[in-house]
Design an enzyme around this catalytic site. Structure first.
Site, PDB file in Angstrom:
ATOM      1  N   LYS A  11       3.789   1.188  -4.658  1.00 25.72           N
ATOM      2  CA  LYS A  11       4.779   0.621  -5.576  1.00 25.72           C
ATOM      3  C   LYS A  11       4.191   0.475  -6.985  1.00 25.72           C
ATOM      4  CE  LYS A  11       5.427  -2.891  -2.809  1.00 25.72           C
ATOM      5  NZ  LYS A  11       4.650  -2.436  -1.650  1.00 25.72           N
TER       6      LYS A  11
ATOM      7  N   HIS B 218      14.713   7.332  22.655  1.00 27.96           N
ATOM      8  CA  HIS B 218      15.586   6.181  22.440  1.00 27.96           C
ATOM      9  C   HIS B 218      16.420   6.371  21.165  1.00 27.96           C
ATOM     10  CE1 HIS B 218      16.401   1.747  22.591  1.00 27.96           C
ATOM     11  NE2 HIS B 218      16.595   1.957  21.302  1.00 27.96           N
ATOM     12  N   GLU B 219      15.739   6.687  20.077  1.00 24.97           N
ATOM     13  CA  GLU B 219      16.457   6.848  18.814  1.00 24.97           C
ATOM     14  C   GLU B 219      17.356   8.079  18.852  1.00 24.97           C
ATOM     15  OE1 GLU B 219      16.587   4.481  16.801  1.00 24.97           O
ATOM     16  OE2 GLU B 219      14.921   3.343  17.638  1.00 24.97           O
TER      17      GLU B 219
ATOM     18  N   ASP C  15      19.091  -4.143  21.038  1.00 26.70           N
ATOM     19  CA  ASP C  15      20.324  -3.371  21.229  1.00 26.70           C
ATOM     20  C   ASP C  15      21.238  -4.079  22.212  1.00 26.70           C
ATOM     21  OD1 ASP C  15      19.218  -1.478  19.652  1.00 26.70           O
ATOM     22  OD2 ASP C  15      18.628  -0.150  21.292  1.00 26.70           O
TER      23      ASP C  15
ATOM     24  N   GLY D 204       0.779  -1.231   0.000  1.00 28.38           N
ATOM     25  CA  GLY D 204       0.000   0.000   0.000  1.00 28.38           C
ATOM     26  C   GLY D 204       0.806   1.272   0.000  1.00 28.38           C
ATOM     27  N   THR D 205       2.118   1.167  -0.149  1.00 26.10           N
ATOM     28  CA  THR D 205       2.929   2.379  -0.137  1.00 26.10           C
ATOM     29  C   THR D 205       3.048   2.988  -1.524  1.00 26.10           C
ATOM     30  OG1 THR D 205       4.809   0.902  -0.189  1.00 26.10           O
ATOM     31  CG2 THR D 205       4.343   1.971   1.895  1.00 26.10           C
TER      32      THR D 205
END
Ligand code: ADP
Ligand code: ZN
Length: 633
Positions: A220, A436-437, A513, A217-218
């Protein structure tokens, strides 16, 4: 509503192999009818009327009573006619017994009798071959139904495979919003398709196969069509699952046909959706050998190798599972160029909404920015659905314009639908992920030897990752120094430390991580001899069997328990030291951490240059379109 609705000239190209396929299917159907008739004839021929089974003794007494009129002696049975009590004739049958008197008896009573030798072949056919054929037919029938192909009994014998070709595509890049990187990469292809000779004169090598990778659904398919629309070339499309057929060879024939037809119309685009359905790695599952798929895949590979780009045929494939594709498909000269079509970020979502809202009458109150902010994780198809849903709601309410109210309601509906399929994050979770990121990214930029950050995102993808920080190495690496490994360790730990500093507690999100950090520390101590305490000793030898990914864990340790304890302590020490260092650095830079996290919450993605501008304290970053990523320190 969707751009696809616009009038397009469509041509359906029937497949040439349709003929033989059809007869093949009717042929099996014929078998059914024949078998049925056969059984019917057998029934009427052998067992007309009621046959009474009688014991041999009764048969003998019937003879002596003179009630038998005719006898046929088979190898195993005796049949004949006899007089019933009421005087009518009936048929009887009895098992044959070794009786030397029988013939004499029959002669004595003047009964007509014949011996008949049963035809072994006919008998064998009816008792063995026929049931066997029937079983095979039933099995075949069931198997086809299980094969998942859209086989209703009615569609028996109908050709399902259609190459879908469109001549004039009206979709352009304006209809595709939010995937600028992908569009940028595809521009070259459009140029080529518009004017192949120009490129060929220069001797440029044009990629044959382009693989669009991204969640469903992006957009393509939309992108591939837009390339055809922009270049004004025909577009041939087929879904990978269409190629996989019950009969071995049909899929391969389809591939051949697709390429033959496309080459006639070159320059053009061949688009294969769901490439994974047909390009699954061969031998992934040793239990289900799928000859048909393998043949089809081989045919596709052969076709891709066989034709040359000079004719101007570009093959585009789409998949959301590139990892399961057969490596042969990804080799140079095949689908060697990959373009990521990712979930849109907040800006992308706003642009996609703009595209879809064009055909809808909206109220002035509608703020697309707000809608975009409320729909993290939505893909293009979800947003198209959202606009449609809102329009329907407005229509139901008898409004003549769609207002913000309807959009809010539609979001709730679509989200509820999506929540069943995938998670939508709460505000609090989003904040945790952002910090966090931001922690990972900031640490990667603060330390000296780490690779620069390429992109940070808090758009959830898949089930596991809630966000990600992507670092791109600036050069190929073959060796790593101890310092580099330690820095890498710090970057891995930074996500969790950031959570701890800001929220005072830690979440489960950092598990991966930690696992990776532990692996690095373990390797440093056990393999690379990087611990002063234990010295330049390696405790781990390559024990993996060469061709197995999973090492059977039979490792006999060749060191003592005491050393094992020391190794554990060293690993712990490495991690603890890294942890303290990260904590100190992040506390020192807490204001930057907050700034990065907040920007991330607002924009959802940041590229490396934006991040570095933030760290340097330039709010308005002009370097966004700057060239090579330059390091801040
Ligand atoms: P995919 O092939 O990636 O599964 P599609 O191309 O079939 O997705 O997209 C389905 C629909 O979603 C499109 O027809 C379009 O209406 C809408 N859509 C998806 N992505 C976008 C986008 N980037 N811009 C505009 N519309 C989009
Ligand atoms: Zn992390």
């Amino acid at each position: 509503m969707s751009p696809a609705k616009r009038k397009e000239k469509k041509i359906y190209l029937e497949l040439k192999d349709k003929g033989p396929q059809k007869t093949k299917k009717n042929f099996t159907f014929l078998y059914f009818i024949l078998a049925f008739l056969g059984i019917l004839i057998l029934n009427t021929y052998l067992f007309t009327g009621e046959v009474k089974n009688i014991p041999y003794s009764e048969f003998k007494s019937l003879i002596s009573e003179g009630k038998i009129s005719e006898v046929i002696i088979n190898t195993e049975t005796i049949q004949g006619t006899y007089l019933k009590e009421d005087g009518t004739k009936g048929k009887f049958m009895t098992s044959r017994v070794d009786d030397s008197e029988l013939v004499k008896d029959l002669m004595k009573h003047n009964i007509k009798f014949t011996g008949r030798h049963e035809n072994k072949l006919v008998k064998a056919f009816f008792s063995w071959v026929l049931p066997f054929i029937i079983i095979i037919l039933i099995w075949n029938f069931l198997f086809r139904r299980m094969g998942g192909a859209p086989t209703s009994v009615l569609s028996f014998g109908k050709s399902r495979g259609k190459i879908y070709g469109e001549d004039e595509i009206k979709i352009t890049f304006n209809d595709v919003a939010g995937c600028d990187e992908a569009k940028e990469e595809l521009k070259e292809i459009i140029e080529f398709l518009r004017n192949p000779s120009k490129f060929l004169e220069l001797g440029a090598r044009i990629p044959k196969g382009i693989l669009l990778v991204g969640p469903p659904g992006t957009g393509k398919t939309l992108l591939a069509k837009a390339v055809a629309g922009e270049a004004k070339v025909p577009f041939f499309s087929m879904s990978g699952s269409d190629f996989v057929e019950m009969f071995v060879g049909v899929g391969a024939a389809r591939v051949r046909d697709l390429f033959a037809q496309a080459q006639e119309k070159a320059p053009c685009i061949i688009f294969i959706d769901e490439l994974d359905a047909l390009g699954k790695a061969r031998g992934l599952n040793p239990l289900s050998s799928h000859d048909e798929r393998e043949q089809t895949l081989n045919q596709l590979l052969a076709e891709m190798d066989g034709f040359d780009t000079k004719k101007g045929v570009i093959i585009m494939g789409a998949t959301n599972r590139p990892e399961i594709l057969d490596p042969a498909l990804l080799r140079p000269g095949r689908f060697d160029r990959h373009i990521l079509v990712d979930r849109p970020d907040i800006k992308g979502r706003e642009e996609i909404l703009k595209v879809h809202i064009k055909n809808v009458k909206v109220d002035k109150s509608v703020d697309l920015k707000v809608i975009a902010a409320r729909t993290p994780g939505f893909v293009g198809a979800d947003l198209a659905n959202l606009v449609n849903e809102a329009a329907l709601l407005a229509a139901r309410k008898g409004k003549n314009r769609v207002g913000m109210e309807e959009f809010e309601e539609a979001i709730d509906r679509v989200v509820a639908g999506l929540e069943k399929k995938r998670r939508v994050m709460s505000r609090k979770e989003k904040e945790i992920v952002a910090y966090h990121e931001a922690g990972h990214a900031l640490m990667a930029e603060l330390l000296e030897t780490t690779d620069p950050v390429h992109k940070i995102s808090i758009i959830p993808r898949g089930i596991a990752a809630l966000g990600y920080t992507l670092q791109l190495p600036t050069e190929d690496r073959y060796l790593m120094t101890k310092k580099e490994l330690l820095d890498r360790l710090c970057v891995l730990l930074a996500g969790r430390v950031a959570e701890e500093i800001v929220f005072g507690e830690i979440s489960t999100g950092a598990q991966n991580d930690l696992a990776r950090a532990t692996d690095i520390a373990k390797s440093m101590v056990k393999e690379y001899g990087m611990s002063e305490k234990l010295g330049y000793v390696t405790f781990e030898r390559e024990r993996k069997p060469l061709f197995l990914d999973v090492a059977p864990n039979f490792s006999g340790k060749d060191y003592s328990e005491e050393t094992a304890r020391e190794i554990d302590n060293e690993i712990k020490r490495l991690i603890n030291e890294a942890y303290e260092k990260v904590k100190k650095l992040l506390i020192q830079n807490k204001d930057v951490l907050e700034k990065v996290a907040n920007t991330l919450l607002e924009k959802e993605t940041l590229d490396g240059n934006e991040l570095r501008a933030l760290i340097r304290g330039e709010e308005d970053d002009k370097s966004k379109f700057g060239e090579a990523p330059n390091r801040s320190n």
